[in-house]
Design a protein around this motif. Structure first.
Motif, short mmCIF file in Angstrom:
data_model
loop_
_atom_site.label_atom_id
_atom_site.label_comp_id
_atom_site.label_asym_id
_atom_site.label_seq_id
_atom_site.Cartn_x
_atom_site.Cartn_y
_atom_site.Cartn_z
N PHE A 217 -37.94 36.14 -3.51
CA PHE A 217 -38.21 37.36 -4.16
C PHE A 217 -37.64 37.27 -5.62
CE2 PHE A 217 -37.81 39.61 0.14
CZ PHE A 217 -39.10 39.35 0.45
N PRO A 218 -36.52 36.42 -5.76
CA PRO A 218 -35.92 36.41 -7.29
C PRO A 218 -36.88 35.75 -8.23
CG PRO A 218 -34.32 35.95 -5.65
CD PRO A 218 -35.63 36.07 -4.94
N VAL A 219 -37.85 35.03 -7.63
CA VAL A 219 -39.03 34.37 -8.53
C VAL A 219 -39.81 35.19 -9.00
CG1 VAL A 219 -40.91 32.88 -8.53
CG2 VAL A 219 -38.86 32.29 -7.30
N THR A 220 -40.17 36.33 -8.38
CA THR A 220 -40.95 37.53 -8.79
C THR A 220 -40.08 38.24 -9.93
OG1 THR A 220 -40.64 38.82 -6.74
CG2 THR A 220 -42.64 37.50 -7.18
N GLY A 221 -38.96 38.30 -9.43
CA GLY A 221 -37.75 39.17 -10.47
C GLY A 221 -37.79 38.57 -11.66
N VAL A 222 -37.93 37.38 -11.85
CA VAL A 222 -37.99 36.58 -13.21
C VAL A 222 -39.29 37.02 -13.76
CG1 VAL A 222 -38.04 34.34 -14.59
CG2 VAL A 222 -36.47 34.52 -12.48
N TYR A 223 -40.51 37.22 -13.15
CA TYR A 223 -41.78 37.52 -13.61
C TYR A 223 -41.51 39.21 -14.19
CZ TYR A 223 -44.05 34.13 -10.87
OH TYR A 223 -44.65 32.74 -10.36
N ILE A 224 -40.76 39.96 -13.47
CA ILE A 224 -40.53 41.22 -14.14
C ILE A 224 -39.69 41.29 -14.98
CG2 ILE A 224 -39.48 43.53 -13.16
CD1 ILE A 224 -40.41 42.83 -10.34
N VAL A 225 -38.57 40.54 -15.34
CA VAL A 225 -37.81 40.51 -16.58
C VAL A 225 -38.50 39.88 -17.58
CG1 VAL A 225 -35.48 39.69 -17.31
CG2 VAL A 225 -35.68 40.60 -14.69
N ARG A 226 -39.04 38.88 -17.47
CA ARG A 226 -39.63 38.28 -18.60
C ARG A 226 -40.88 38.79 -19.22
NH1 ARG A 226 -36.85 33.85 -20.91
NH2 ARG A 226 -35.46 33.25 -19.20
N MET A 227 -41.66 39.71 -18.35
CA MET A 227 -42.77 40.27 -18.55
C MET A 227 -42.54 42.15 -19.14
SD MET A 227 -45.61 38.50 -16.69
CE MET A 227 -47.20 39.47 -17.41
N ASN A 228 -41.20 42.26 -19.03
CA ASN A 228 -40.88 43.61 -19.18
C ASN A 228 -41.40 44.59 -18.30
OD1 ASN A 228 -39.07 45.32 -20.35
ND2 ASN A 228 -40.66 45.93 -22.06
N LEU A 229 -41.49 44.08 -17.16
CA LEU A 229 -42.13 45.11 -16.03
C LEU A 229 -41.16 45.93 -15.10
CD1 LEU A 229 -44.97 42.54 -15.05
CD2 LEU A 229 -45.37 44.40 -16.52
N LEU A 230 -40.04 46.11 -15.61
CA LEU A 230 -38.98 46.85 -14.98
C LEU A 230 -39.24 48.24 -14.49
CD1 LEU A 230 -35.95 45.94 -17.07
CD2 LEU A 230 -36.48 45.20 -14.73
N SER A 231 -40.29 48.61 -15.36
CA SER A 231 -40.46 50.34 -14.91
C SER A 231 -41.49 50.31 -13.67
CB SER A 231 -41.42 51.14 -16.18
OG SER A 231 -42.51 50.18 -16.43
N ILE A 232 -42.23 49.09 -13.47
CA ILE A 232 -43.10 48.95 -12.13
C ILE A 232 -42.48 49.57 -10.79
CG2 ILE A 232 -44.41 47.36 -10.79
CD1 ILE A 232 -45.49 46.14 -12.93
#
Length: 267
Positions: free
Chosen positions: A24-39
């Motif tokens: 799961f943290p791998v996809t967390g890196v995706y979220i953080v790096r692409m600024n998708l936190l609001s998703i």
């Protein structure tokens, strides 16, 4: 404690938690790096919609909520990219739409609100072999994707426009990444619950991003930290008779707090 580990729901939950903690943290890196936190806020609301649909139609809540999550995430990215609107505004629109539709379905089909709210709380002790298969397949896809397209992923993270002008199919990678993220969030909801899933998805990624010097190091640190938190939190929860999800969330928050203090002291 050793007696508890002999029970199938307990050791199954442990194995899946550690696997999920690594993935799961791998996809967390995706979220953080692409600024998708609001998703993730939209996905909490879409969980209510998916749960209402599933309960009204007497279908599997996990399957329906996963499908709804993936659909809305793709819709979010498509509307924000094609409509030229900020993702945060599209996210707010889909959040309101999801909860509005959920309330109508619950009223029309007499679905108790407490039944849909229960979907917001996950448990590693309720997993089955289908969860092992889904997490295993998702992990395999993530590993293959990371290994095959590591340079393209770096380019998309650095700047989507530059990636596009460099010949990278930025749009395809963006949609694929958000699709993986949606599936990972749905799986994390089953294990941790919608309220606490960030402990495994986002916090390890945020901590790793603040410490690592390279993209490869970020992914590795995030994965091993997530697995370590899952393993430690599980045994602490069994020892103290605490809820597993809450224990992992508290441990992850403590590690995050220590990291913030260290950064403050050495700044």
């Amino acid at each position: 404690m050793l007696e508890l580990l002999q029970l199938p729901p307990v050791w199954k939950g442990l194995l899946l938690l550690v696997a999920g903690g690594f993935l799961f943290p791998v996809t967390g890196v995706y979220i953080v790096r692409m600024n998708l936190l609001s998703i993730r806020f939209m996905m909490m609301h879409s969980l209510m919609l998916g749960g209402a649909i599933a309960l009204a139609a007497d279908l599997s809540p996990v399957g329906v909520t996963t499908a709804v999550n993936v659909l809305l995430v793709f819709l979010l990215v498509w509307l924000s990219r094609s409509g030229g609107m900020e993702m945060g505004r599209v996210n707010l629109f889909l959040m309101i739409l999801s909860i509005g539709l959920a309330s109508i379905l619950m009223y029309a089909f007499h679905v108790p609100a407490k039944d849909t709210m229960n979907l917001l709380w996950g448990s590693p002790f309720t997993v089955g072999w289908d969860d092992f298969i889904s997490v295993g397949l998702l992990g395999l896809v993530v590993i293959v994707y990371q290994a095959r397209y590591v340079r393209q992923i770096r380019a998309v993270f650095f700047d989507p426009d530059i990636a596009f002008t460099s010949g990278v199919n930025e749009s395809a990678h963006t949609y694929f990444i958000v699709g993986l993220t949606a599936l990972a969030v749905a799986a994390a909801m089953k294990l941790m619950g919608a309220f606490l899933m960030d402990a495994l998805i986002l916090l390890p990624a945020i901590i790793a991003s603040s410490q690592a010097s390279s993209m490869k190091s970020v992914f590795l640190r995030a994965s091993f930290l997530g697995a370590g938190l899952s393993l430690t939190g599980f045994f602490v929860a069994l020892l103290l008779n605490w809820p597993v999800s809450g224990t992992i969330a508290v441990l992850a928050s403590i590690v995050m707090g220590i990291n913030l203090i260290k950064r403050r002291c050495y700044a």
